[in-house]
Structures are given as C-alpha cells and as structure tokens.
Design a protein around this motif. Structure first.
Motif, PDB file in Angstrom:
ATOM      1  N   ASN A 163      48.241  56.889  39.966  1.00  0.00           N
ATOM      2  CA  ASN A 163      48.459  56.358  38.616  1.00  0.00           C
ATOM      3  C   ASN A 163      48.942  57.381  37.604  1.00  0.00           C
ATOM      4  O   ASN A 163      49.097  57.070  36.427  1.00  0.00           O
ATOM      5  N   GLN A 164      49.169  58.607  38.020  1.00  0.00           N
ATOM      6  CA  GLN A 164      49.707  59.631  37.111  1.00  0.00           C
ATOM      7  C   GLN A 164      51.215  59.724  37.345  1.00  0.00           C
ATOM      8  O   GLN A 164      51.655  59.939  38.475  1.00  0.00           O
ATOM      9  N   ILE A 165      52.005  59.548  36.297  1.00  0.00           N
ATOM     10  CA  ILE A 165      53.456  59.625  36.431  1.00  0.00           C
ATOM     11  C   ILE A 165      53.859  61.035  36.840  1.00  0.00           C
ATOM     12  O   ILE A 165      53.443  62.015  36.223  1.00  0.00           O
ATOM     13  N   LEU A 166      54.668  61.123  37.891  1.00  0.00           N
ATOM     14  CA  LEU A 166      55.187  62.413  38.348  1.00  0.00           C
ATOM     15  C   LEU A 166      56.599  62.647  37.830  1.00  0.00           C
ATOM     16  O   LEU A 166      56.907  63.697  37.287  1.00  0.00           O
ATOM     17  N   CYS A 167      57.463  61.653  38.045  1.00  0.00           N
ATOM     18  CA  CYS A 167      58.863  61.859  37.715  1.00  0.00           C
ATOM     19  C   CYS A 167      59.584  60.532  37.550  1.00  0.00           C
ATOM     20  O   CYS A 167      59.064  59.472  37.906  1.00  0.00           O
ATOM     21  N   GLN A 168      60.775  60.638  37.022  1.00  0.00           N
ATOM     22  CA  GLN A 168      61.650  59.491  36.846  1.00  0.00           C
ATOM     23  C   GLN A 168      63.019  59.877  37.388  1.00  0.00           C
ATOM     24  O   GLN A 168      63.480  61.005  37.188  1.00  0.00           O
ATOM     25  N   MET A 169      63.657  58.951  38.103  1.00  0.00           N
ATOM     26  CA  MET A 169      64.981  59.194  38.661  1.00  0.00           C
ATOM     27  C   MET A 169      65.962  58.214  38.040  1.00  0.00           C
ATOM     28  O   MET A 169      65.598  57.068  37.759  1.00  0.00           O
ATOM     29  N   ASN A 170      67.206  58.676  37.808  1.00  0.00           N
ATOM     30  CA  ASN A 170      68.235  57.782  37.286  1.00  0.00           C
ATOM     31  C   ASN A 170      69.547  58.045  37.997  1.00  0.00           C
ATOM     32  O   ASN A 170      69.762  59.120  38.554  1.00  0.00           O
ATOM     33  N   LYS A 171      70.421  57.038  37.968  1.00  0.00           N
ATOM     34  CA  LYS A 171      71.716  57.170  38.632  1.00  0.00           C
ATOM     35  C   LYS A 171      72.873  57.010  37.643  1.00  0.00           C
ATOM     36  O   LYS A 171      73.952  56.544  38.009  1.00  0.00           O
ATOM     37  N   ASP A 172      72.681  57.437  36.414  1.00  0.00           N
ATOM     38  CA  ASP A 172      73.737  57.342  35.399  1.00  0.00           C
ATOM     39  C   ASP A 172      74.996  58.098  35.794  1.00  0.00           C
ATOM     40  O   ASP A 172      76.095  57.745  35.378  1.00  0.00           O
ATOM     41  N   LYS A 173      74.862  59.138  36.602  1.00  0.00           N
ATOM     42  CA  LYS A 173      76.017  59.930  37.025  1.00  0.00           C
ATOM     43  C   LYS A 173      76.484  59.541  38.427  1.00  0.00           C
ATOM     44  O   LYS A 173      77.225  60.279  39.062  1.00  0.00           O
ATOM     45  N   GLY A 174      76.022  58.390  38.911  1.00  0.00           N
ATOM     46  CA  GLY A 174      76.447  57.880  40.208  1.00  0.00           C
ATOM     47  C   GLY A 174      75.410  58.074  41.299  1.00  0.00           C
ATOM     48  O   GLY A 174      74.491  58.888  41.170  1.00  0.00           O
ATOM     49  N   GLY A 175      75.557  57.305  42.377  1.00  0.00           N
ATOM     50  CA  GLY A 175      74.615  57.347  43.491  1.00  0.00           C
ATOM     51  C   GLY A 175      74.587  58.663  44.233  1.00  0.00           C
ATOM     52  O   GLY A 175      73.603  59.001  44.880  1.00  0.00           O
ATOM     53  N   ASP A 176      75.672  59.438  44.150  1.00  0.00           N
ATOM     54  CA  ASP A 176      75.721  60.742  44.812  1.00  0.00           C
ATOM     55  C   ASP A 176      75.223  61.871  43.919  1.00  0.00           C
ATOM     56  O   ASP A 176      75.210  63.028  44.333  1.00  0.00           O
ATOM     57  N   ASN A 177      74.854  61.541  42.695  1.00  0.00           N
ATOM     58  CA  ASN A 177      74.416  62.568  41.743  1.00  0.00           C
ATOM     59  C   ASN A 177      73.189  62.084  40.970  1.00  0.00           C
ATOM     60  O   ASN A 177      73.149  62.146  39.749  1.00  0.00           O
ATOM     61  N   ILE A 178      72.192  61.593  41.697  1.00  0.00           N
ATOM     62  CA  ILE A 178      70.965  61.093  41.071  1.00  0.00           C
ATOM     63  C   ILE A 178      70.205  62.257  40.455  1.00  0.00           C
ATOM     64  O   ILE A 178      70.068  63.321  41.053  1.00  0.00           O
ATOM     65  N   GLU A 179      69.736  62.026  39.239  1.00  0.00           N
ATOM     66  CA  GLU A 179      68.962  63.052  38.520  1.00  0.00           C
ATOM     67  C   GLU A 179      67.480  62.717  38.586  1.00  0.00           C
ATOM     68  O   GLU A 179      67.094  61.557  38.632  1.00  0.00           O
ATOM     69  N   ILE A 180      66.660  63.763  38.575  1.00  0.00           N
ATOM     70  CA  ILE A 180      65.208  63.599  38.570  1.00  0.00           C
ATOM     71  C   ILE A 180      64.643  64.401  37.406  1.00  0.00           C
ATOM     72  O   ILE A 180      65.074  65.518  37.140  1.00  0.00           O
ATOM     73  N   GLU A 181      63.698  63.787  36.700  1.00  0.00           N
ATOM     74  CA  GLU A 181      63.036  64.438  35.565  1.00  0.00           C
ATOM     75  C   GLU A 181      61.532  64.393  35.830  1.00  0.00           C
ATOM     76  O   GLU A 181      60.976  63.326  36.097  1.00  0.00           O
ATOM     77  N   PHE A 182      60.875  65.543  35.778  1.00  0.00           N
ATOM     78  CA  PHE A 182      59.437  65.615  36.030  1.00  0.00           C
ATOM     79  C   PHE A 182      58.660  65.564  34.716  1.00  0.00           C
ATOM     80  O   PHE A 182      59.082  66.126  33.709  1.00  0.00           O
ATOM     81  N   PHE A 183      57.512  64.896  34.772  1.00  0.00           N
ATOM     82  CA  PHE A 183      56.634  64.759  33.610  1.00  0.00           C
ATOM     83  C   PHE A 183      55.278  65.378  33.936  1.00  0.00           C
ATOM     84  O   PHE A 183      54.786  65.233  35.049  1.00  0.00           O
ATOM     85  N   THR A 184      54.698  66.032  32.964  1.00  0.00           N
ATOM     86  CA  THR A 184      53.399  66.655  33.205  1.00  0.00           C
ATOM     87  C   THR A 184      52.258  65.950  32.475  1.00  0.00           C
ATOM     88  O   THR A 184      51.135  65.985  32.926  1.00  0.00           O
ATOM     89  N   ASP A 185      52.549  65.306  31.370  1.00  0.00           N
ATOM     90  CA  ASP A 185      51.457  64.708  30.592  1.00  0.00           C
ATOM     91  C   ASP A 185      51.868  63.399  29.939  1.00  0.00           C
ATOM     92  O   ASP A 185      51.441  63.087  28.836  1.00  0.00           O
TER      93      ASP A 185
END
Length: 79
Positions: free
Chosen positions: A26-48
């Motif tokens: 239940n603790q959020i680790l990260c969020q992924m998005n494909k705004d730059k396309g399926g071959d360039n998925i970005e990941i953003e990590f969250f700590t709190d």
C-alpha cells in the motif's frame, strides 16, 4: 507477481497518456508514463507520497520488482 505489489492504471493530469502506479504493501513506489512513446517509458520514484499508519520496510526481492515492472510496462504499452 508477489502479492504485496499492486499495479493501478489511471489518468494523471500531468501526463497526456495513461499512467501506471506501482505500490508495495500500500505504499506508492513509483509511477510510469508513456508520454514519450512505448519505447521510451519514464519512471518516477516517490518516497513519501502516501502516509501509512505503520512503517513499511521497502525491502523486497529484485526479481519480484523486475516482474512487476515488466507487467506494468506491458499493460501500459497495450493501453
């Protein structure tokens, strides 16, 4: 996939495309998005981003984490 992980797909106003959020116990680790396309998925990590009533130890199997990342990426590309 390890039952302590959760994958949630949703629309976030920060992104043009659908995003996916990965949580552990239940603790959020990260969020992924494909705004730059399926071959360039970005990941953003969250700590709190979410405050839980009890402390969650952020220690888990690397293989389990790779599995959940692969599953989330696949779902994101197919969406």
């Amino acid at each position: 996939m390890n039952g302590d992980f959760e994958i949630d797909f949703f629309s976030d106003s920060k992104y043009e495309e659908l995003t996916v959020e990965i949580s552990y116990k239940n603790q959020i680790l990260c969020q992924m998005n494909k705004d730059k396309g399926g071959d360039n998925i970005e990941i953003e990590f969250f700590t709190d981003l979410r405050v839980l009533s009890e402390q969650v130890e952020m220690k888990f199997s690397l293989n389990d984490f790779f599995d959940v990342l692969r599953e989330a990426k696949k779902g994101l590309i197919e969406s």
